[in-house]
Design an enzyme around this catalytic site. Structure first.
Site, PDB file in Angstrom:
ATOM      1  N   GLY A   1      -4.616  -7.879  -2.967  1.00 10.03           N
ATOM      2  CA  GLY A   1      -4.663  -6.611  -3.866  1.00 10.03           C
ATOM      3  C   GLY A   1      -6.230  -6.037  -3.721  1.00 10.03           C
ATOM      4  O   GLY A   1      -6.313  -5.489  -5.239  1.00 10.03           O
TER       5      GLY A   1
ATOM      6  N   MET B   1       4.571  -6.374   2.498  1.00 15.79           N
ATOM      7  CA  MET B   1       4.651  -6.445   3.849  1.00 15.79           C
ATOM      8  C   MET B   1       5.701  -6.935   3.858  1.00 15.79           C
ATOM      9  O   MET B   1       7.125  -7.805   4.520  1.00 15.79           O
ATOM     10  CB  MET B   1       3.906  -8.083   4.563  1.00 15.79           C
ATOM     11  CG  MET B   1       2.362  -7.177   4.353  1.00 15.79           C
ATOM     12  SD  MET B   1       1.329  -6.616   5.203  1.00 15.79           S
ATOM     13  CE  MET B   1       1.840  -6.737   6.807  1.00 15.79           C
TER      14      MET B   1
ATOM     15  N   ILE C   1       9.760  -4.205   5.398  1.00 10.31           N
ATOM     16  CA  ILE C   1      10.169  -2.797   6.148  1.00 10.31           C
ATOM     17  C   ILE C   1      11.007  -2.505   5.147  1.00 10.31           C
ATOM     18  O   ILE C   1      12.082  -3.922   4.866  1.00 10.31           O
ATOM     19  CB  ILE C   1      10.883  -3.722   7.343  1.00 10.31           C
ATOM     20  CG1 ILE C   1       9.946  -3.594   8.117  1.00 10.31           C
ATOM     21  CG2 ILE C   1      10.991  -2.287   7.796  1.00 10.31           C
ATOM     22  CD1 ILE C   1      10.050  -4.051   9.344  1.00 10.31           C
TER      23      ILE C   1
ATOM     24  N   ASN D   1       2.231   5.884   0.505  1.00 11.01           N
ATOM     25  CA  ASN D   1       1.862   4.171   1.106  1.00 11.01           C
ATOM     26  C   ASN D   1       0.087   4.360   1.490  1.00 11.01           C
ATOM     27  O   ASN D   1      -0.089   5.457   1.695  1.00 11.01           O
ATOM     28  CB  ASN D   1       2.583   3.966   2.158  1.00 11.01           C
ATOM     29  CG  ASN D   1       2.509   2.483   3.347  1.00 11.01           C
ATOM     30  OD1 ASN D   1       1.934   1.433   2.477  1.00 11.01           O
ATOM     31  ND2 ASN D   1       2.463   2.291   4.564  1.00 11.01           N
TER      32      ASN D   1
ATOM     33  N   HIS E   1      -2.351   3.609   5.414  1.00  9.03           N
ATOM     34  CA  HIS E   1      -2.494   2.303   6.004  1.00  9.03           C
ATOM     35  C   HIS E   1      -3.326   2.355   6.849  1.00  9.03           C
ATOM     36  O   HIS E   1      -4.429   3.564   6.295  1.00  9.03           O
ATOM     37  CB  HIS E   1      -1.182   3.413   7.282  1.00  9.03           C
ATOM     38  CG  HIS E   1      -0.884   2.745   8.596  1.00  9.03           C
ATOM     39  ND1 HIS E   1      -0.250   1.468   8.814  1.00  9.03           N
ATOM     40  CD2 HIS E   1      -1.368   2.621   9.603  1.00  9.03           C
ATOM     41  CE1 HIS E   1      -0.551   1.328  10.096  1.00  9.03           C
ATOM     42  NE2 HIS E   1      -1.313   1.983  10.842  1.00  9.03           N
TER      43      HIS E   1
ATOM     44  N   SER F   1      -5.125   6.785   6.223  1.00  6.87           N
ATOM     45  CA  SER F   1      -4.267   7.482   5.494  1.00  6.87           C
ATOM     46  C   SER F   1      -3.994   6.888   4.637  1.00  6.87           C
ATOM     47  O   SER F   1      -3.309   5.695   4.646  1.00  6.87           O
ATOM     48  CB  SER F   1      -3.296   7.923   6.835  1.00  6.87           C
ATOM     49  OG  SER F   1      -3.578   8.040   8.258  1.00  6.87           O
TER      50      SER F   1
ATOM     51  N   THR G   1       8.647   7.636   4.484  1.00  6.63           N
ATOM     52  CA  THR G   1       9.905   8.263   4.451  1.00  6.63           C
ATOM     53  C   THR G   1      10.976   7.696   5.411  1.00  6.63           C
ATOM     54  O   THR G   1      10.275   6.253   5.057  1.00  6.63           O
ATOM     55  CB  THR G   1      10.111   9.939   5.567  1.00  6.63           C
ATOM     56  OG1 THR G   1       9.062   9.440   6.734  1.00  6.63           O
ATOM     57  CG2 THR G   1       9.293  11.222   4.351  1.00  6.63           C
TER      58      THR G   1
ATOM     59  N   LEU H   1       8.604   3.940   9.771  1.00  8.85           N
ATOM     60  CA  LEU H   1       7.912   3.841   9.556  1.00  8.85           C
ATOM     61  C   LEU H   1       6.017   4.336   9.675  1.00  8.85           C
ATOM     62  O   LEU H   1       5.937   4.728  11.376  1.00  8.85           O
ATOM     63  CB  LEU H   1       8.311   2.510  10.550  1.00  8.85           C
ATOM     64  CG  LEU H   1       7.418   0.842  10.303  1.00  8.85           C
ATOM     65  CD1 LEU H   1       7.306   0.261   8.752  1.00  8.85           C
ATOM     66  CD2 LEU H   1       6.916  -0.941  11.601  1.00  8.85           C
TER      67      LEU H   1
ATOM     68  N   GLU I   1     -10.581   3.273   1.903  1.00  8.18           N
ATOM     69  CA  GLU I   1      -9.103   2.682   0.872  1.00  8.18           C
ATOM     70  C   GLU I   1      -9.008   3.423  -0.005  1.00  8.18           C
ATOM     71  O   GLU I   1      -8.106   3.101  -1.207  1.00  8.18           O
ATOM     72  CB  GLU I   1      -8.467   1.686   1.701  1.00  8.18           C
ATOM     73  CG  GLU I   1      -8.059   1.971   3.156  1.00  8.18           C
ATOM     74  CD  GLU I   1      -6.186   0.081   4.123  1.00  8.18           C
ATOM     75  OE1 GLU I   1      -6.547  -0.451   2.841  1.00  8.18           O
ATOM     76  OE2 GLU I   1      -7.209  -0.301   4.555  1.00  8.18           O
TER      77      GLU I   1
HETATM   78  C1  GRF Z   1      -5.044  -2.235   3.384  1.00  5.40           C
HETATM   79  O1  GRF Z   1      -5.397  -2.690   4.709  1.00  5.40           O
HETATM   80  C2  GRF Z   1      -3.807  -1.609   3.431  1.00  5.40           C
HETATM   81  O2  GRF Z   1      -4.458  -0.400   4.337  1.00  5.40           O
HETATM   82  C3  GRF Z   1      -2.948  -2.001   4.568  1.00  5.40           C
HETATM   83  O3  GRF Z   1      -2.194  -3.331   3.488  1.00  5.40           O
HETATM   84  C4  GRF Z   1      -3.904  -3.896   3.350  1.00  5.40           C
HETATM   85  C5  GRF Z   1      -3.905  -4.371   2.149  1.00  5.40           C
HETATM   86  O4  GRF Z   1      -4.977  -4.927   1.576  1.00  5.40           O
HETATM   87  N1  GRF Z   1      -1.318  -1.396   4.060  1.00  5.40           N
HETATM   88  P1  GRF Z   1      -4.943  -5.090  -0.060  1.00  5.40           P
HETATM   89  O5  GRF Z   1      -3.774  -6.152  -0.016  1.00  5.40           O
HETATM   90  O6  GRF Z   1      -4.945  -4.126  -0.634  1.00  5.40           O
HETATM   91  O7  GRF Z   1      -6.776  -5.228   0.125  1.00  5.40           O
END
Ligand code: GRF
Length: 216
Positions: free
Chosen positions: A15, A93, A95, A110, A112, A139, A144, A147, A177
């Site tokens: 998180g 995590m 799908i 989302n 990524h 990103s 959508t 994936l 991020e």
């Molecule tokens: C991040 O790297 C994000 O890009 C990916 O999952 C990871 C989550 O990390 N989708 P966190 O749990 O927010 O630290």
């Protein structure tokens, strides 16, 4: 200030992005308010971060359901109980089924860890190093049925140095991020970020194929 925008965050792990949202949204006045954090894992540290911030938490263990459809139907129910305007995936995590994605069309984001459309899926930092790329990043996109696809909102670019390892790249990318996800959520909450049949727009202007690009 525009109307309040309730946000539900879905996660499975540490998180870090949730923490960045909590810090950023509470630091500067924003119409966005995280009303709940939902995890498919009871041991996700993100749940503790949420509880510390006084945010409602909910665990929905996917192993208790027979198949994706049943789990996603229960997940929709759990989310909709909070009536959010926006749902954000922050290291969730799982799908998602097409039905789930359609249900939240235009209000599901989302993040990524790559410069999409490059490196969908896992192990992105290692794959960037293996390919010898000079740039990497992360990103935020609308979700959508494809994936790690979906119209891009914002990307942050970092340079790859000779001494970088998957661990140092992960560190650099995570730091970005934590800047761009709160930014995208703020835009959405302020009514500036929208999705229509032409793609994602910011302030009524199409964002184009890469979304808003930021180089740090
Ligand atoms: C991040 O790297 C994000 O890009 C990916 O999952 C990871 C989550 O990390 N989708 P966190 O749990 O927010 O630290």
């Amino acid at each position: 200030m525009p109307q309040r925008c309730d946000v539900v965050v879905l996660l499975s792990g540490t998180g870090g992005n949730l923490q960045a949202m909590i810090d950023s949204l509470h630091e500067r006045a924003s119409p966005a308010r995280i009303c709940a954090v939902i995890s498919n894992r009871a041991d996700a540290f993100g749940l503790e971060r949420a509880a510390r911030a006084g945010i409602a938490t909910h665990v929905l263990d996917h192993t208790a359901y027979e198949g994706r459809e049943a789990f996603d139907a229960a997940l929709i129910q759990a989310i909709d109980a909070f009536q959010p305007a926006l749902v954000v995936l922050a290291g969730f995590m799982r799908i998602l089924t097409p039905g789930f994605v359609r249900h939240y069309h235009g209000r599901l984001l989302n993040i990524h860890p790559s410069l999409l459309p490059l490196y969908k899926g896992l192990h992105t930092h290692q794959r960037v190093l293996d390919a010898g790329d000079a740039e990497h990043g992360c990103s935020v996109h609308f979700v959508t049925e494809e994936l790690d696809g979906g119209p891009l909102v914002v990307q942050a670019v970092v340079s790859v140095e000779l001494h970088d390892t998957p661990a140092t790249l992960a560190q650099k990318v995570h730091a970005r991020e934590h800047l761009i996800y709160p930014l995208a959520i703020r835009w959405f909450a302020e009514g500036r970020l929208t999705l229509d049949e032409h793609g994602a727009s910011l302030d009524g202007e199409p964002l184009g194929p890469s979304g808003h690009l930021i180089r740090y």
